[in-house]
Design a protein around this motif. Structure first.
Motif, PDB file in Angstrom:
ATOM      1  N   ARG A   1       0.826  -1.218   0.000  1.00  0.00           N
ATOM      2  CA  ARG A   1       0.000   0.000   0.000  1.00  0.00           C
ATOM      3  C   ARG A   1       0.858   1.265   0.000  1.00  0.00           C
ATOM      4  N   VAL A   2       1.966   1.232   0.752  1.00  0.00           N
ATOM      5  CA  VAL A   2       2.766   2.442   0.948  1.00  0.00           C
ATOM      6  C   VAL A   2       3.885   2.586  -0.079  1.00  0.00           C
ATOM      7  N   PHE A   3       4.519   1.476  -0.465  1.00  0.00           N
ATOM      8  CA  PHE A   3       5.757   1.582  -1.241  1.00  0.00           C
ATOM      9  C   PHE A   3       5.646   1.159  -2.702  1.00  0.00           C
ATOM     10  N   ALA A   4       4.561   0.508  -3.076  1.00  0.00           N
ATOM     11  CA  ALA A   4       4.437   0.078  -4.472  1.00  0.00           C
ATOM     12  C   ALA A   4       4.083   1.249  -5.375  1.00  0.00           C
ATOM     13  N   ASP A   5       4.728   1.307  -6.535  1.00  0.00           N
ATOM     14  CA  ASP A   5       4.275   2.199  -7.594  1.00  0.00           C
ATOM     15  C   ASP A   5       3.153   1.511  -8.369  1.00  0.00           C
ATOM     16  N   THR A   6       3.321   0.205  -8.568  1.00  0.00           N
ATOM     17  CA  THR A   6       2.317  -0.591  -9.274  1.00  0.00           C
ATOM     18  C   THR A   6       2.075  -1.884  -8.511  1.00  0.00           C
ATOM     19  N   ILE A   7       0.822  -2.260  -8.388  1.00  0.00           N
ATOM     20  CA  ILE A   7       0.473  -3.552  -7.795  1.00  0.00           C
ATOM     21  C   ILE A   7      -0.108  -4.434  -8.901  1.00  0.00           C
ATOM     22  N   ILE A   8       0.447  -5.649  -8.989  1.00  0.00           N
ATOM     23  CA  ILE A   8      -0.016  -6.641  -9.946  1.00  0.00           C
ATOM     24  C   ILE A   8      -0.764  -7.713  -9.157  1.00  0.00           C
ATOM     25  N   VAL A   9      -1.972  -8.040  -9.579  1.00  0.00           N
ATOM     26  CA  VAL A   9      -2.755  -9.092  -8.925  1.00  0.00           C
ATOM     27  C   VAL A   9      -2.794 -10.296  -9.857  1.00  0.00           C
ATOM     28  N   MET A  10      -2.356 -11.462  -9.343  1.00  0.00           N
ATOM     29  CA  MET A  10      -2.364 -12.678 -10.151  1.00  0.00           C
ATOM     30  C   MET A  10      -3.354 -13.696  -9.605  1.00  0.00           C
ATOM     31  N   ASP A  11      -3.920 -14.451 -10.510  1.00  0.00           N
ATOM     32  CA  ASP A  11      -4.783 -15.574 -10.137  1.00  0.00           C
ATOM     33  C   ASP A  11      -4.801 -16.544 -11.318  1.00  0.00           C
ATOM     34  N   GLY A  12      -4.617 -17.826 -11.032  1.00  0.00           N
ATOM     35  CA  GLY A  12      -4.651 -18.826 -12.092  1.00  0.00           C
ATOM     36  C   GLY A  12      -3.578 -18.639 -13.141  1.00  0.00           C
ATOM     37  N   GLY A  13      -2.427 -18.102 -12.737  1.00  0.00           N
ATOM     38  CA  GLY A  13      -1.321 -17.927 -13.668  1.00  0.00           C
ATOM     39  C   GLY A  13      -1.406 -16.691 -14.537  1.00  0.00           C
ATOM     40  N   LYS A  14      -2.450 -15.897 -14.356  1.00  0.00           N
ATOM     41  CA  LYS A  14      -2.642 -14.697 -15.173  1.00  0.00           C
ATOM     42  C   LYS A  14      -2.641 -13.432 -14.316  1.00  0.00           C
ATOM     43  N   ILE A  15      -2.317 -12.312 -14.931  1.00  0.00           N
ATOM     44  CA  ILE A  15      -2.524 -11.022 -14.289  1.00  0.00           C
ATOM     45  C   ILE A  15      -3.989 -10.647 -14.481  1.00  0.00           C
ATOM     46  N   ILE A  16      -4.714 -10.554 -13.383  1.00  0.00           N
ATOM     47  CA  ILE A  16      -6.150 -10.260 -13.490  1.00  0.00           C
ATOM     48  C   ILE A  16      -6.452  -8.784 -13.259  1.00  0.00           C
ATOM     49  N   GLU A  17      -5.485  -8.073 -12.666  1.00  0.00           N
ATOM     50  CA  GLU A  17      -5.704  -6.643 -12.424  1.00  0.00           C
ATOM     51  C   GLU A  17      -4.359  -6.004 -12.111  1.00  0.00           C
ATOM     52  N   ALA A  18      -4.196  -4.746 -12.494  1.00  0.00           N
ATOM     53  CA  ALA A  18      -2.962  -4.013 -12.213  1.00  0.00           C
ATOM     54  C   ALA A  18      -3.297  -2.542 -12.049  1.00  0.00           C
ATOM     55  N   GLY A  19      -2.571  -1.892 -11.166  1.00  0.00           N
ATOM     56  CA  GLY A  19      -2.819  -0.469 -10.966  1.00  0.00           C
ATOM     57  C   GLY A  19      -2.039   0.064  -9.784  1.00  0.00           C
ATOM     58  N   THR A  20      -2.270   1.322  -9.465  1.00  0.00           N
ATOM     59  CA  THR A  20      -1.637   1.936  -8.307  1.00  0.00           C
ATOM     60  C   THR A  20      -2.250   1.358  -7.029  1.00  0.00           C
ATOM     61  N   PRO A  21      -1.579   1.525  -5.891  1.00  0.00           N
ATOM     62  CA  PRO A  21      -2.182   1.066  -4.633  1.00  0.00           C
ATOM     63  C   PRO A  21      -3.558   1.682  -4.386  1.00  0.00           C
ATOM     64  N   GLU A  22      -3.701   2.948  -4.775  1.00  0.00           N
ATOM     65  CA  GLU A  22      -4.992   3.615  -4.572  1.00  0.00           C
ATOM     66  C   GLU A  22      -6.109   2.893  -5.335  1.00  0.00           C
ATOM     67  N   VAL A  23      -5.792   2.490  -6.559  1.00  0.00           N
ATOM     68  CA  VAL A  23      -6.788   1.811  -7.387  1.00  0.00           C
ATOM     69  C   VAL A  23      -7.058   0.401  -6.873  1.00  0.00           C
ATOM     70  N   ILE A  24      -5.977  -0.359  -6.637  1.00  0.00           N
ATOM     71  CA  ILE A  24      -6.143  -1.775  -6.260  1.00  0.00           C
ATOM     72  C   ILE A  24      -6.804  -1.906  -4.889  1.00  0.00           C
ATOM     73  N   PHE A  25      -6.375  -1.109  -3.933  1.00  0.00           N
ATOM     74  CA  PHE A  25      -6.952  -1.221  -2.590  1.00  0.00           C
ATOM     75  C   PHE A  25      -8.262  -0.450  -2.454  1.00  0.00           C
ATOM     76  N   GLY A  26      -8.389   0.643  -3.207  1.00  0.00           N
ATOM     77  CA  GLY A  26      -9.584   1.480  -3.050  1.00  0.00           C
ATOM     78  C   GLY A  26     -10.707   1.165  -4.007  1.00  0.00           C
ATOM     79  N   HIS A  27     -10.347   0.766  -5.247  1.00  0.00           N
ATOM     80  CA  HIS A  27     -11.387   0.564  -6.256  1.00  0.00           C
ATOM     81  C   HIS A  27     -11.080  -0.640  -7.149  1.00  0.00           C
ATOM     82  N   PRO A  28     -10.852  -1.820  -6.565  1.00  0.00           N
ATOM     83  CA  PRO A  28     -10.594  -2.980  -7.421  1.00  0.00           C
ATOM     84  C   PRO A  28     -11.836  -3.311  -8.237  1.00  0.00           C
ATOM     85  N   THR A  29     -11.618  -3.806  -9.466  1.00  0.00           N
ATOM     86  CA  THR A  29     -12.761  -4.102 -10.333  1.00  0.00           C
ATOM     87  C   THR A  29     -12.994  -5.590 -10.510  1.00  0.00           C
TER      88      THR A  29
END
Length: 248
Positions: free
Chosen positions: A205-233
């Motif tokens: 949350r504090v130090f990442a410029d970009t957070i990559i979310v993986m599931d099932g071997g794929k990137i399912i979502e990527a964005g800033t901490p604000e986006v991933i923690f605040g508004h994941p889709t």
């Protein structure tokens, strides 16, 4: 905009039993940035990280580091891999060598540094990770947190341009996690390019410029901490974050 130091394209790994661990991942990592990879266990995070420096040979795709594809047949991949530091979950220190010897063996044998030069750099790194007084100790005399900080110092002694961290705190007791994260935070503040697989959401949350979310071997979502923690889709992202954050 910073230059991309690492570019992964179509990166895949299928094991001999047919298991697809990583499935056609595309990812660009800019110089001087911190990329944090999160996701449930078995999602392919560590396999992806290990493919970046070819510890795990990819089945398909490309790993372009500093403009050069490590998987091209005419490329000296080993020379390029020396510029990519790796910190493992279980330290991987040589138990029969002192801390100082653990830090100098790589620079002396691989980088051909003199003993004096390697030891001077090693002692400087020990200061950086807060363990200047442990040079003559052996790994068995250190706590888990101290071993991991030594492992980070060892990787830094190879003068890497990017540092990969594979669950660096998951084998540690809770009270030791903070001392390792403190060193990683200093590296991030110093502008080291870092790719971190972790379950430490506060660090992400504090130090990442970009957070990559993986599931099932794929990137399912990527964005800033604000986006991933605040508004994941993605519903899987929401489910994962709900589960991990509730545990904290």
């Amino acid at each position: 905009m910073p230059d991309n130091l690492l570019v992964l394209s179509g990166l895949s790994k299928t094991f001999s039993d047919g298991t697809v661990a990583v499935d056609a991942v595309d990812l660009s990592i800019a110089k001087g940035t911190v990329t944090v990879i999160i996701g449930p266990s078995g999602s392919g995070k560590s396999t992806l990280l290990r493919m970046i420096n070819l510890i795990e040979p990819p089945t398909a795709g490309h790993v372009v580091f500093d403009g050069i594809d490590l998987l091209q047949k005419d490329v000296d991949a080993n020379a390029l891999r020396r510029r990519i530091g790796m910190v493992f979950q279980l330290f991987n220190l040589f138990p029969h060598l002192s801390v100082l010897a653990n830090l100098t063996i790589g620079p002396m044998t691989v980088l051909k540094k003199s003993k004096e030069e390697a030891e001077e750099a090693a002692r400087a790194m020990l200061v950086k990770v807060g363990l200047a007084n442990k040079a003559d100790n052996y790994p068995a005399q250190l706590s888990g947190g101290q071993k991991q900080r030594i492992a980070i110092a060892r990787a830094l002694c190879m003068d890497p341009e990017v540092m990969l961290f594979d669950e660096p705190t998951s084998a540690l007791d809770p009270e030791m996690i903070g001392e390792v994260l403190s060193v990683m935070k200093k590296l991030a503040a110093d502008g080291m390019t870092m790719v971190v697989v972790t379950h430490e959401m506060d660090f992400a949350r504090v130090f990442a410029d970009t957070i990559i979310v993986m599931d099932g071997g794929k990137i399912i979502e990527a964005g800033t901490p604000e986006v991933i923690f605040g508004h994941p889709t993605n519903p899987r992202t929401k489910e994962f974050l709900h589960r991990v954050i509730d545990k904290e």
